[in-house]
Design an enzyme around this catalytic site. Structure first.
Site, short mmCIF file in Angstrom:
data_model
loop_
_atom_site.label_atom_id
_atom_site.label_comp_id
_atom_site.label_asym_id
_atom_site.label_seq_id
_atom_site.Cartn_x
_atom_site.Cartn_y
_atom_site.Cartn_z
N LYS A 14 3.09 9.88 8.33
CA LYS A 14 2.42 9.48 9.58
C LYS A 14 3.00 10.06 10.88
O LYS A 14 2.63 11.12 11.30
CB LYS A 14 2.36 7.96 9.63
CG LYS A 14 1.33 7.40 8.62
CD LYS A 14 1.01 5.98 8.91
CE LYS A 14 0.00 5.37 7.93
NZ LYS A 14 -1.37 5.74 8.22
N PHE A 71 0.87 -1.19 0.00
CA PHE A 71 0.00 0.00 0.00
C PHE A 71 0.90 1.23 0.00
O PHE A 71 1.76 1.38 0.86
CB PHE A 71 -0.92 0.04 1.22
CG PHE A 71 -1.83 1.24 1.19
CD1 PHE A 71 -2.96 1.24 0.37
CD2 PHE A 71 -1.54 2.39 1.92
CE1 PHE A 71 -3.79 2.36 0.31
CE2 PHE A 71 -2.36 3.51 1.85
CZ PHE A 71 -3.49 3.49 1.04
N ASP A 79 9.34 2.84 1.22
CA ASP A 79 8.19 3.58 1.72
C ASP A 79 8.13 3.33 3.22
O ASP A 79 7.68 2.28 3.68
CB ASP A 79 6.92 3.09 1.02
CG ASP A 79 5.65 3.72 1.59
OD1 ASP A 79 5.73 4.34 2.67
OD2 ASP A 79 4.59 3.58 0.95
#
Ligand SMILES: Cc1ncc(COP(=O)(O)O)c(C=O)c1O
Length: 417
Positions: free
Chosen positions: A257, A142, A228
């Protein structure tokens, strides 16, 4: 009164919001540490930390003070100028990582978008390899919801009916070095993008040697390695960055995040060599940019997050709390063999993978005032604040235990019936 307010907000939400994720029917109003309260005043123990974002918990006094001090000094002035907080944050990140350069944006998807663009520019402008245009990505990954990032996301449900998507993209199985070796032989391969631990895909830790093997393959073939670290970065796995567990530095890394503890931010870090792909020649405008990216408010928050993680020993707490929580989750695998399959993850990116009913378990936990979330459809994810305390973990495990007992009884009843 508060119930009326809850109902009014729920009705308005259902009428006016475009649904974001699978939303639980509570309306949150405030938080402190690992606890949240809804508008009715009900207390929830939060093991989601805003999906691995609020690494200092909610309303950490030092973060609150830093945000309000910065807000009273300078919130935004644009990237037409150098910004004090942005420069300091870049220094803080490069001094703790493999990178020499940082670019700031506002989210994980934007950071990955920047990484993919930089990889193409590097190959075309710096490496003079204009045919290297193919992105290699992994099944189950993702990377975000923009068109380019869903294009490299290896889960069909996120791509469905959004085509045509940017490409070419070739998907390979995650954790399989032979598949990577084969794909990277392609002379058109531009970059491989992957998560050091697949988070949304179900908290999948790759086999030892995988990240290191990829590093060697990329160096040998001239393909760029993009990690990532939107979810694994900033202490989440017990070290600053997930790649450190194998000492295999990428060429480009993305963060978001946890970086500013809840204030929206994204960052793309790169080596000097690779960053040349974006660096303009003297007097030329930038080749990639953002209005809000790296604004002083977000950067001041991020500097404080880094500072608090170090000054309060949160990497150490993360590692210790991880062992404790993992043991608790693993115990459920033994106690509920028909329901719980495996405890997985690293640091405070942990999950309990279940054979069935994962969504119902998450809902029932919320009804019992424990907030956990789903990862990959069958994993109950625990990503609490990095300062989570033992008694908070105990409380969470106690509630999950009750829910798993209930579920097991329901399953037994239905098989008997
Ligand atoms: C590994 C990873 N990359 C990218 C993203 C997208 O980040 P954002 O939602 O901030 O765009 C996420 C979000 O869950 C993620 O986990």
């Amino acid at each position: 009164m508060t119930h009326d307010r809850h109902d009014a907000l729920m009705n308005a939400a259902r009428r006016h919001l475009i649904q974001n994720y699978r939303q639980q029917p509570i309306v949150l109003a405030r938080g402190e540490g690992s606890v949240l309260w809804d508008v009715k005043g009900d207390r929830y123990l939060d093991m989601t930390a805003g999906i691995a974002v609020c690494c200092l918990g909610h309303s950490h006094p030092k973060l609150t003070a830093a945000i309000s001090a910065q807000a009273s000094k300078l919130v935004h002035a644009s990237n037409l100028y150098y910004l004090e907080a942005q420069v300091l944050l870049a220094q803080a990140l490069v001094s703790r990582s493999f990178a020499q350069r940082a670019f700031f944006c506002n989210s994980g998807a934007e950071a990955n978008e920047a990484a993919l663009k930089l990889a193409r520019r590097y190959q075309q402008v710096v490496a003079k390899a204009p045919d290297r245009v193919t992105f290699i990505a992994t099944e189950g990954s993702f990377h975000g919801r923009t068109l380019a990032t869903v294009a490299v996301t290896g889960q069909e449900k996120y791509r469905l009916n959004f085509g045509p998507l940017p490409g070419p993209v070739r998907f390979i199985s995650y954790g399989n070095l032979d598949a990577a070796r084969e794909a990277l032989q392609d002379s058109r391969a531009c970059a491989i993008i992957l998560e050091p631990i697949q988070a949304e895909g179900g908290i999948i830790v790759p086999p030892p040697g995988y990240l290191k093997g990829l590093r060697e393959l990329c160096t040998r073939t001239g393909t760029l390695l993009i990690f990532d670290e939107v979810q694994t970065g900033v202490g989440r796995t017990g070290s600053w960055f997930g790649y450190e567990h194998e000492g295999s530095a990428p060429d480009i890394m993305t963060l978001a995040k946890g970086l500013a503890g809840g204030v929206p931010i994204g960052a793309m870090l790169a080596t000097d060599e690779v960053a040349r792909g974006f660096l303009p020649s003297e007097g030329e405008p930038a080749t990639h940019a953002s209005t809000f990216g790296g604004n002083p408010l977000a950067c001041a928050a991020a500097i404080t997050v880094i500072d608090v993680i170090e000054s309060e020993g949160l990497l150490e707490n993360c590692r210790e709390a991880s062992k404790y929580l993992w043991r608790g989750l693993h115990h459920f695998v033994e106690k509920y063999p028909g329901l719980a399959r495996e405890a997985r993850g690293r640091g405070l990116l942990l999950g309990l993978n279940v054979h069935r009913d994962a969504a119902a378990i998450v809902t029932r936990c919320r009804e019992k005032r424990l907030l956990v979330s789903l990862a990959g459809g069958s994993t109950i994810r625990f990503v609490p604040a990095l300062h989570v305390a033992r008694q908070e973990i105990d409380e969470a495990l106690e509630i999950l235990d009750q829910v798993l007992t209930e579920r097991t009884e329901m399953i037994n009843d239905s098989t008997r019936a």
